[in-house]
Motif scaffolding. Structure first.
Motif, PDB file in Angstrom:
ATOM      1  N   HIS A 165      45.889 -25.835  -9.255  1.00  0.00           N
ATOM      2  CA  HIS A 165      45.614 -24.653  -8.441  1.00  0.00           C
ATOM      3  C   HIS A 165      44.319 -23.983  -8.879  1.00  0.00           C
ATOM      4  N   VAL A 166      43.436 -23.713  -7.908  1.00  0.00           N
ATOM      5  CA  VAL A 166      42.185 -23.005  -8.170  1.00  0.00           C
ATOM      6  C   VAL A 166      42.138 -21.781  -7.250  1.00  0.00           C
ATOM      7  N   PRO A 167      42.433 -20.582  -7.760  1.00  0.00           N
ATOM      8  CA  PRO A 167      42.421 -19.380  -6.924  1.00  0.00           C
ATOM      9  C   PRO A 167      41.020 -18.834  -6.712  1.00  0.00           C
ATOM     10  N   TYR A 168      40.791 -18.261  -5.535  1.00  0.00           N
ATOM     11  CA  TYR A 168      39.516 -17.627  -5.210  1.00  0.00           C
ATOM     12  C   TYR A 168      39.795 -16.200  -4.751  1.00  0.00           C
ATOM     13  N   ARG A 169      38.749 -15.489  -4.438  1.00  0.00           N
ATOM     14  CA  ARG A 169      38.916 -14.112  -3.971  1.00  0.00           C
ATOM     15  C   ARG A 169      38.708 -14.061  -2.464  1.00  0.00           C
ATOM     16  N   GLY A 170      39.730 -14.402  -1.737  1.00  0.00           N
ATOM     17  CA  GLY A 170      39.665 -14.373  -0.289  1.00  0.00           C
ATOM     18  C   GLY A 170      39.636 -15.751   0.344  1.00  0.00           C
ATOM     19  N   ALA A 209      48.300 -38.527  -4.294  1.00  0.00           N
ATOM     20  CA  ALA A 209      48.456 -37.554  -5.379  1.00  0.00           C
ATOM     21  C   ALA A 209      49.384 -38.091  -6.468  1.00  0.00           C
ATOM     22  N   LYS A 210      50.430 -38.780  -6.071  1.00  0.00           N
ATOM     23  CA  LYS A 210      51.345 -39.352  -7.058  1.00  0.00           C
ATOM     24  C   LYS A 210      50.652 -40.435  -7.892  1.00  0.00           C
ATOM     25  N   ALA A 211      49.729 -41.146  -7.262  1.00  0.00           N
ATOM     26  CA  ALA A 211      49.003 -42.196  -7.981  1.00  0.00           C
ATOM     27  C   ALA A 211      47.899 -41.628  -8.859  1.00  0.00           C
ATOM     28  N   ASN A 212      47.553 -40.357  -8.616  1.00  0.00           N
ATOM     29  CA  ASN A 212      46.487 -39.702  -9.391  1.00  0.00           C
ATOM     30  C   ASN A 212      46.950 -38.327  -9.852  1.00  0.00           C
ATOM     31  N   PRO A 213      47.990 -38.274 -10.686  1.00  0.00           N
ATOM     32  CA  PRO A 213      48.563 -36.977 -11.086  1.00  0.00           C
ATOM     33  C   PRO A 213      47.552 -36.070 -11.782  1.00  0.00           C
ATOM     34  N   GLY A 214      47.449 -34.843 -11.274  1.00  0.00           N
ATOM     35  CA  GLY A 214      46.571 -33.856 -11.895  1.00  0.00           C
ATOM     36  C   GLY A 214      45.099 -34.024 -11.593  1.00  0.00           C
ATOM     37  N   LYS A 215      44.740 -35.008 -10.751  1.00  0.00           N
ATOM     38  CA  LYS A 215      43.330 -35.251 -10.462  1.00  0.00           C
ATOM     39  C   LYS A 215      42.875 -34.577  -9.165  1.00  0.00           C
ATOM     40  N   LEU A 216      43.816 -34.138  -8.372  1.00  0.00           N
ATOM     41  CA  LEU A 216      43.493 -33.436  -7.134  1.00  0.00           C
ATOM     42  C   LEU A 216      43.789 -31.944  -7.307  1.00  0.00           C
ATOM     43  N   SER A 217      43.055 -31.117  -6.603  1.00  0.00           N
ATOM     44  CA  SER A 217      43.249 -29.672  -6.730  1.00  0.00           C
ATOM     45  C   SER A 217      43.326 -29.020  -5.356  1.00  0.00           C
ATOM     46  N   TYR A 218      43.825 -27.795  -5.342  1.00  0.00           N
ATOM     47  CA  TYR A 218      43.902 -27.044  -4.092  1.00  0.00           C
ATOM     48  C   TYR A 218      43.480 -25.607  -4.341  1.00  0.00           C
ATOM     49  N   SER A 219      42.955 -24.981  -3.308  1.00  0.00           N
ATOM     50  CA  SER A 219      42.484 -23.611  -3.431  1.00  0.00           C
ATOM     51  C   SER A 219      43.449 -22.648  -2.757  1.00  0.00           C
ATOM     52  N   SER A 220      43.293 -21.366  -3.089  1.00  0.00           N
ATOM     53  CA  SER A 220      44.053 -20.301  -2.430  1.00  0.00           C
ATOM     54  C   SER A 220      43.201 -19.049  -2.430  1.00  0.00           C
ATOM     55  N   PRO A 221      43.516 -18.084  -1.556  1.00  0.00           N
ATOM     56  CA  PRO A 221      42.753 -16.827  -1.548  1.00  0.00           C
ATOM     57  C   PRO A 221      42.977 -15.980  -2.783  1.00  0.00           C
ATOM     58  N   SER A 222      44.049 -16.273  -3.536  1.00  0.00           N
ATOM     59  CA  SER A 222      44.354 -15.543  -4.766  1.00  0.00           C
ATOM     60  C   SER A 222      45.711 -16.012  -5.271  1.00  0.00           C
ATOM     61  N   VAL A 223      45.987 -15.726  -6.525  1.00  0.00           N
ATOM     62  CA  VAL A 223      47.295 -16.047  -7.094  1.00  0.00           C
ATOM     63  C   VAL A 223      48.378 -15.255  -6.371  1.00  0.00           C
ATOM     64  N   GLY A 224      49.449 -15.941  -5.977  1.00  0.00           N
ATOM     65  CA  GLY A 224      50.571 -15.271  -5.344  1.00  0.00           C
ATOM     66  C   GLY A 224      50.497 -15.168  -3.840  1.00  0.00           C
ATOM     67  N   GLN A 242      35.448 -22.589   1.568  1.00  0.00           N
ATOM     68  CA  GLN A 242      34.156 -23.149   1.164  1.00  0.00           C
ATOM     69  C   GLN A 242      34.323 -24.125   0.005  1.00  0.00           C
ATOM     70  N   ALA A 243      35.251 -23.828  -0.887  1.00  0.00           N
ATOM     71  CA  ALA A 243      35.502 -24.738  -2.008  1.00  0.00           C
ATOM     72  C   ALA A 243      36.002 -26.088  -1.518  1.00  0.00           C
ATOM     73  N   LEU A 244      36.755 -26.079  -0.426  1.00  0.00           N
ATOM     74  CA  LEU A 244      37.217 -27.340   0.160  1.00  0.00           C
ATOM     75  C   LEU A 244      36.039 -28.106   0.757  1.00  0.00           C
ATOM     76  N   ILE A 245      35.158 -27.399   1.442  1.00  0.00           N
ATOM     77  CA  ILE A 245      34.017 -28.035   2.094  1.00  0.00           C
ATOM     78  C   ILE A 245      33.107 -28.709   1.071  1.00  0.00           C
ATOM     79  N   THR A 246      32.925 -28.074  -0.075  1.00  0.00           N
ATOM     80  CA  THR A 246      32.051 -28.622  -1.116  1.00  0.00           C
ATOM     81  C   THR A 246      32.778 -29.596  -2.031  1.00  0.00           C
ATOM     82  N   VAL A 259      37.654 -28.498  -4.350  1.00  0.00           N
ATOM     83  CA  VAL A 259      39.097 -28.725  -4.235  1.00  0.00           C
ATOM     84  C   VAL A 259      39.306 -29.687  -3.073  1.00  0.00           C
ATOM     85  N   GLN A 260      40.487 -30.279  -3.020  1.00  0.00           N
ATOM     86  CA  GLN A 260      40.726 -31.283  -1.984  1.00  0.00           C
ATOM     87  C   GLN A 260      41.725 -30.842  -0.914  1.00  0.00           C
ATOM     88  N   LEU A 261      42.423 -29.733  -1.141  1.00  0.00           N
ATOM     89  CA  LEU A 261      43.433 -29.281  -0.190  1.00  0.00           C
ATOM     90  C   LEU A 261      43.406 -27.766  -0.081  1.00  0.00           C
TER      91      LEU A 261
END
Length: 325
Positions: free
Chosen positions: A183-188, A148-163, A194-198, A201-203
């Motif tokens: 950060h890529v928030p989802y609804r649940g 991640a340090k070698a690729n700043p801003g190129k990796l993303s992570y998901s969450s069930p929602s903001v907060g 599923q976003a990780l599987i496809t 997002v990477q984390l």
């Protein structure tokens, strides 16, 4: 007929009140108990609630109705419970953020869960497993940080929602390691996984029960568990400290609460019902399989622990300037 003085009348009435039957909660619960899970069905909170509901029903003598009501980072369901009648028949099975994060993430809502709810108990603690899409060319959490340090801003992570805890937990990871992740928030939890599987997002951080099948099928990799110790049922997954990020712990927990001013009789009955459910051998075994640690603490212990943890998340949100206006 002897006349009673005013003082004697009050004393007599008070004495009668002592021996009068306490009708209000003698039969609690008097009807089905609804437990609102403020997230989409299929996530950890939904699984935990379904797991303990049958044993709770036996103890309470009434059906448990589970209402998955997602949206707003858990705020919609939480507010629905807070505004319900304080009689013990409408409860919330909330996550960490519903109790000790949202008041800092969404300060303009003027909604403080620590004062709006009557705590019952933490039902389960869910150590976060750090899931990675297998396409990322690393094997350990330490290597992921370096990548991640070698690729700043190129990796993303998901969450069930903001907060939510998975959101704030990764923000803590970023603060500890000085990496940039989007950060890529989802609804649940299900769509976030599923976003990780496809590989959208990477984390993603979640309990073992949420991602176990994907790891076993090779669609996701378990990098590490963000806990003090390895999970008993997943001994091959190292802790974050063992994997290159010392001291990184990110646990999500699920707690049961009622609206404030709910009578203590109801709180006590519900607490006993949860304890009975957690003591059930089948429930305990399933919790272990899912990577959950059982709770059961008293309402007072729950309240004290939540107050202390709220300060940690307040600092995390402030440091990262994460509050949503």
């Amino acid at each position: 007929m002897m006349k009673l003085t005013r003082r004697a009348f009050i004393a007599t009435a008070a004495g009668a009140a002592v021996f009068a039957p306490r009708r209000a909660f003698a039969a609690f619960p008097e009807r089905p108990v609804t437990i609102i899970v403020p997230y989409a069905a299929g996530g950890a909170g939904d699984m935990i609630t379904r797991l303990i509901s049958t044993a709770m029903e036996k103890k309470l003598g009434q059906p448990i109705v589970i209402d998955a009501r997602g949206g707003g980072g858990g705020m919609i369901g939480a507010k629905a419970v807070a505004s319900a009648a304080p009689d013990g028949h409408t409860l919330m099975m909330g996550a960490t953020n519903n109790f000790v994060i949202n008041q800092f993430m969404f300060p303009k809502t003027s909604f403080d869960p620590l004062t709006e709810f009557a705590p019952i108990t933490r039902v389960a603690v869910v150590p976060s497993v750090m899931y990675m899409n297998p396409s990322v060319p690393v094997k350990t959490l330490g290597e992921f940080v370096a990548h991640a340090k070698a690729n700043p801003g190129k990796l993303s992570y998901s969450s069930p929602s903001v907060g939510t805890t998975p959101h704030l937990a990764v923000e803590r990871l970023k603060q500890l390691t000085d990496i940039e992740l989007v950060h890529v928030p989802y609804r649940g939890a299900p769509p976030a996984m599923q976003a990780l599987i496809t590989n959208d997002v990477q984390l993603y951080l979640a309990g073992w029960g949420v991602g176990r099948a994907f790891v076993q099928s090779g669609k996701a990799k378990a990098l590490a568990v963000a806990a003090d110790q390895r999970l008993p049922n997943v001994p091959d997954v190292p802790t974050a400290s063992e994997s290159g990020v010392p001291g990184y712990v990110a646990e999500n927990w699920w707690g049961l609460a009622a609206p404030k001013n709910t009578p203590q009789e109801a709180i006590d009955a519900l607490h006993e019902a949860v304890k009975a459910a957690l003591a059930d051998e089948a429930v305990a075994r399933k919790l272990g399989e899912l990577g959950f640690l059982p709770g059961g603490e008293t309402p007072a212990q729950f309240a004290k622990a939540a107050k202390a943890e709220a300060e940690i998340w307040r600092e995390t949100v402030a440091r990262g300037k994460l509050a949503v206006d």
